[in-house]
Design a protein around this motif. Sequence first.
Motif, PDB file in Angstrom:
ATOM      1  N   CYS A 106       0.849  -1.208   0.000  1.00  0.00           N
ATOM      2  CA  CYS A 106       0.000   0.000   0.000  1.00  0.00           C
ATOM      3  C   CYS A 106       0.873   1.242   0.000  1.00  0.00           C
ATOM      4  N   CYS A 109       3.580   2.778   4.860  1.00  0.00           N
ATOM      5  CA  CYS A 109       4.714   2.715   5.776  1.00  0.00           C
ATOM      6  C   CYS A 109       6.030   3.021   5.072  1.00  0.00           C
ATOM      7  N   CYS A 141       4.889  -2.712   9.005  1.00  0.00           N
ATOM      8  CA  CYS A 141       4.199  -2.715   7.712  1.00  0.00           C
ATOM      9  C   CYS A 141       2.971  -3.601   7.865  1.00  0.00           C
ATOM     10  N   ARG A 142       1.810  -3.006   7.722  1.00  0.00           N
ATOM     11  CA  ARG A 142       0.588  -3.784   7.917  1.00  0.00           C
ATOM     12  C   ARG A 142       0.331  -4.756   6.783  1.00  0.00           C
ATOM     13  N   CYS A 143       0.966  -4.526   5.634  1.00  0.00           N
ATOM     14  CA  CYS A 143       0.775  -5.439   4.497  1.00  0.00           C
ATOM     15  C   CYS A 143       1.693  -6.653   4.605  1.00  0.00           C
TER      16      CYS A 143
HETATM   17  S1  FES Z   1       3.274  -1.246   2.407  1.00  0.00           S
HETATM   18 FE1  FES Z   1       1.352  -1.092   3.373  1.00  0.00          FE
HETATM   19  S2  FES Z   1       1.759  -0.762   5.456  1.00  0.00           S
HETATM   20 FE2  FES Z   1       3.631  -1.135   4.532  1.00  0.00          FE
END
Ligand code: FES
Length: 160
Positions: A106, A109, A141-143
Amino acid sequence: MAASAPGVVKVALEVNGKTRTLSLDPRVTLLDALRERLDLTGTKKGCDRGQCGACTVHVDGRRVLSCLTLAAGVSGKAVTTVEGLANGDRLHPVQRAFVECDGLQCGFCTPGQVMSAVALIEEGHAGSEAEIREHMSGNICRCGAYQQIVQAVRTAKEAA
Ligand code: FES
Ligand code: FES
């Protein structure tokens, strides 16, 4: 730092090589000064309480969490944000490596991750995958792009 109006202090910051002078409430964080007053929105506000690393910038070459740093407290110092890394159209090697290694999903972060990565390579803390993970551990990083982020740091270090 000099007093101007009651409750307001004059703060001079050298941001990405340019001197910026602001009149601020002394409680304003460096993060809010950058985003709200200087329109430098590359630095992200994640948790706003020192837990995610999204707001990481460099002050006098050292990484700091700008959400936990008062702007008035760093008056007179040099601040580098993600906007200050590229040289014109030429991305910083760490930025290039993040793109090449797909270290951003996304991307929220990513500015903080990039600023930490630049610092940890300069600090000499990119010697192994374990060391990179340890020194990037303040950046969430939430992803879950961690594998690609580690790869990007290694790639940038090897190119340095
Ligand atoms: S790339 Fe999405 S929170 Fe890190
Ligand atoms: S926004 Fe500063 S650490 Fe999360």
